[in-house]
Design a protein around this motif. Structure first.
Motif, short mmCIF file in Angstrom:
data_model
loop_
_atom_site.label_atom_id
_atom_site.label_comp_id
_atom_site.label_asym_id
_atom_site.label_seq_id
_atom_site.Cartn_x
_atom_site.Cartn_y
_atom_site.Cartn_z
N LEU A 288 0.74 -1.36 -0.03
CA LEU A 288 0.10 -0.02 0.04
C LEU A 288 0.94 1.38 -0.01
N LEU A 289 0.44 2.31 -0.85
CA LEU A 289 1.32 3.54 -0.81
C LEU A 289 0.55 4.76 -1.21
N HIS A 290 1.10 5.91 -0.85
CA HIS A 290 0.36 7.07 -1.10
C HIS A 290 0.49 7.40 -2.79
N ARG A 291 -0.51 7.80 -3.22
CA ARG A 291 -0.74 8.38 -4.53
C ARG A 291 0.48 9.34 -4.80
N ASP A 292 0.86 10.23 -3.68
CA ASP A 292 1.88 11.06 -4.04
C ASP A 292 3.30 10.50 -4.26
N VAL A 293 3.18 9.35 -3.63
CA VAL A 293 4.69 8.43 -3.43
C VAL A 293 4.71 7.83 -4.90
N LEU A 294 3.58 7.40 -5.51
CA LEU A 294 3.51 6.77 -6.92
C LEU A 294 4.05 7.82 -8.03
N HIS A 295 3.29 9.10 -7.71
CA HIS A 295 3.73 10.23 -8.70
C HIS A 295 5.27 10.29 -8.62
N ARG A 296 5.74 10.56 -7.50
CA ARG A 296 6.99 11.11 -7.44
C ARG A 296 8.01 9.81 -7.67
N ILE A 297 7.78 8.61 -7.56
CA ILE A 297 8.51 7.37 -7.76
C ILE A 297 8.33 6.96 -9.36
N GLY A 298 7.21 6.76 -9.76
CA GLY A 298 6.89 6.59 -11.02
C GLY A 298 6.45 5.21 -10.96
N TYR A 299 6.01 4.59 -12.41
CA TYR A 299 5.50 3.61 -12.65
C TYR A 299 6.36 2.34 -12.37
N ASP A 311 9.07 -5.68 -8.39
CA ASP A 311 8.79 -5.00 -7.00
C ASP A 311 10.27 -4.72 -6.63
N ASP A 312 11.42 -5.59 -6.71
CA ASP A 312 12.46 -5.02 -6.12
C ASP A 312 13.08 -3.93 -6.62
N ASP A 313 12.85 -3.94 -8.12
CA ASP A 313 13.30 -2.39 -8.79
C ASP A 313 12.54 -1.18 -8.46
N TRP A 314 11.27 -1.32 -8.16
CA TRP A 314 10.40 -0.27 -7.33
C TRP A 314 10.84 0.15 -6.13
N ILE A 315 11.33 -0.78 -5.48
CA ILE A 315 11.74 -0.39 -3.89
C ILE A 315 13.16 0.30 -3.92
N ILE A 316 13.98 -0.18 -4.83
CA ILE A 316 15.24 0.29 -5.05
C ILE A 316 15.06 1.81 -5.30
N ARG A 317 14.25 2.00 -6.43
CA ARG A 317 13.91 3.52 -6.76
C ARG A 317 13.39 4.24 -5.52
N LEU A 318 12.46 3.69 -4.80
CA LEU A 318 11.91 4.36 -3.60
C LEU A 318 13.03 4.92 -2.79
#
Length: 535
Positions: A288-299, A311-318
């Motif tokens: 679960l995450l904030h939409r603001d986080v999705l906007h700032r990290i990307g798809y 999912d590993d890739d997205w977590i590294i970016r975050l």
């Protein structure tokens, strides 16, 4: 709903402690009974639960008189029950309680509400400051999808996006039976990353829950995720480590993830009141995450096929942005590992090998980059980053509609007259990513851009320890950097250079002493690969 009161507890205590003084019987609660009691009966919270029940009776009677039989046809998010409970919490709950206490208050209030209205009601209203939505990815999950949606309907979601990812069964019919579901059907099987990205793009809610259609999760177990992110946590994932089978009995994917989790020691010993723990790395199907986080990290990066590593890739970016991850230790969700992936049969090996190679080529050593950012650029220049802060300067980018911009020192500049004369290819970014990049104050002509690119390709530096704006610098070990406002920004990998169409650009070779004399800036990472024309 039958309420557990002080009187009934004391009566049970007298039976268990027969033979003792009456005064002691009234005060003492045997250990077994005390463990069974909900924490809401501690520190006077039982009175608040009784008050919630009584308030629910009043609200339910009033709503029944005003709404009649229409309450059951309304989503919880927009129902009188959700509004009434939120108003009651604002007026009578002075301090935000932990999630378990809040769920008990919610159920007490709903119990009174249901009794007054004469209808059974198992919904769980929550006083949220932000809107929430769920994205459910399903691939031939007709047997479980309906049950998944039933649980989501019990929570105050603004909407639920169901992504039918290459379904050939009756999953569509199962989803259509639920009013809360907005259905997106993808004929081909594109994988978890694409489905989740498409679902996230369809909702405007502040909080987005991602889950799958093959595992039924109770609303009670999902509520802690929503509640905690509503408090301000960036992202929350489920922790399955304590419930995995022995290492020798795990499938290959689970075994690899278990090995990394154990050896990287991700969990920081920082337990919160609600059993939430900060973590460096988490892999889970429910997050679960904030939409603001999705906007700032990307798809999610669609360069990964079907599943694993995205999912590993997205977590590294975050984590590179300075944000934190938390394990929801007070919520247990059982996941039958790799059910979807095992359906691939003989294709699994090729898919897994592709994803592993793509991940390795993209990141080289991702956890080393996270450490370098934390101890280097984030320490010297504090503050949360956004995804576009990890893009290079002096590059052309475009969106799916063909609009082209020039990235220069963290801003995007519109082109006047087209990009055909610049002589370099524009990199495709999602509309979401491009919107997050601040606009430049003016537009640029192709001649001005060409001039800046030629200047960045000069071999000679302006002075010792300095280079031209946007110039590429190569160190003794082959690592490539870009000079940016007094810092050297490293490229994460050769793949990163290739994705930005910068691998063939001229570089100035620096000795190690000169490299060490310049502070290291923010990392430059590869943009997510896009296959979806909607994004």
């Amino acid at each position: 709903m039958r309420r557990r009161t002080r009187r009934s507890v004391t009566a049970r205590s007298r039976i268990n402690w027969a033979g003792r003084k009456r005064r002691q019987e009234r005060r003492a609660i045997p250990k077994r009974s005390r463990a069974a009691l909900p924490s809401i009966y501690r520190a006077g919270e039982g009175k608040l639960a009784d008050a919630a029940y009584q308030a629910g009776l009043l609200a339910g009677g009033k709503a029944d008189a005003e709404e009649g039989e229409g309450e059951g046809d309304v989503l919880l998010y927009e129902s009188p029950l959700q509004r009434a409970f939120s108003d009651w919490c604002a007026a009578h709950v002075k301090k935000r309680p932990d999630i378990r206490t809040m769920i008990r208050l919610s159920k007490s209030y709903t119990g009174g509400y249901a009794k007054a209205s004469g209808r059974k009601d198992t919904r769980i209203p929550l006083p949220l400051a932000r809107t929430a939505a769920a994205v459910v990815c399903a691939s031939n999950e007709q047997d479980t999808l309906g049950k998944v949606l039933q649980q989501l309907e019990r929570l105050p979601f603004q909407e639920v996006i169901v992504v039918l990812n290459g379904c050939r069964d009756q999953s569509y019919t199962a989803a259509r039976n639920h009013r809360i579901a907005s259905i997106l059907h993808v004929p081909g099987r594109l994988g978890h990353d694409v489905g989740r990205s498409m679902g996230a793009a369809m909702t405007s809610a502040d909080i987005v829950l991602f889950t799958d259609g093959d595992v039924v999760i109770s609303a009670e177990e999902l509520a802690p995720f929503i509640y905690k992110v509503d408090e301000g946590i960036d992202a929350a994932l489920n922790d399955l480590n304590p419930y995995l089978p022995p290492y020798m009995h795990q499938d290959e994917v689970t075994r690899c993830k278990s090995f990394l989790n154990r050896n990287l020691q991700p969990v920081i010993m920082c337990r919160t009141k609600g059993k939430w723990r900060e973590a460096d790395r988490l892999v889970g199907f429910c997050l679960l995450l904030h939409r603001d986080v999705l906007h700032r990290i990307g798809y999610l990066d669609e360069g990964y096929r079907i599943g694993n590593y995205e999912d590993d890739d997205w977590i590294i970016r975050l984590r590179l942005t300075g944000r934190k991850l938390f394990i929801a230790g007070d919520s247990f969700i059982h996941h039958f590992g790799s059910v979807s992936m095992k359906q691939l049969g003989q294709q699994f090996e090729s898919v897994h090998h592709h994803n592993e190679s793509y991940y390795t080529n993209k990141w080289d050593n991702p956890y080393a980059w996270v450490t370098n950012m934390k101890e280097g650029a984030l320490a010297r220049f504090p503050g949360l980053r956004s995804g576009h802060d990890f893009y290079p300067s002096h590059v052309l980018v475009r969106d799916q509609s063909g609009l082209v911009y020039f990235l220069l020192n963290g801003r995007k500049y519109a082109l006047s007259g087209g990009a055909g004369q610049v002589g370099t290819e524009a990199v495709l970014l999602s509309r979401l990513d491009i919107r997050q990049i601040p606009d430049g104050e003016y537009s640029l002509t192709s001649e001005q851009i060409r001039e800046m690119l030629d200047s960045a390709a000069m071999d000679e530096s302006l002075s010792a320890g300095e280079a031209g704006a946007g110039q590429l610098v190569e160190g003794p070990g082959g690592r490539v950097y870009q000079w940016s406002r007094g810092t050297l920004r490293p490229f994460a990998s050769l793949h990163t250079l290739e994705r930005w169409h910068m691998a063939l650009r001229k570089r100035s070779v620096w000795p190690l002493e000169r490299l060490n004399s310049v502070p290291e800036g923010d990392l430059i990472i590869a943009p997510p690969h896009l296959d979806n024309p909607v994004l």
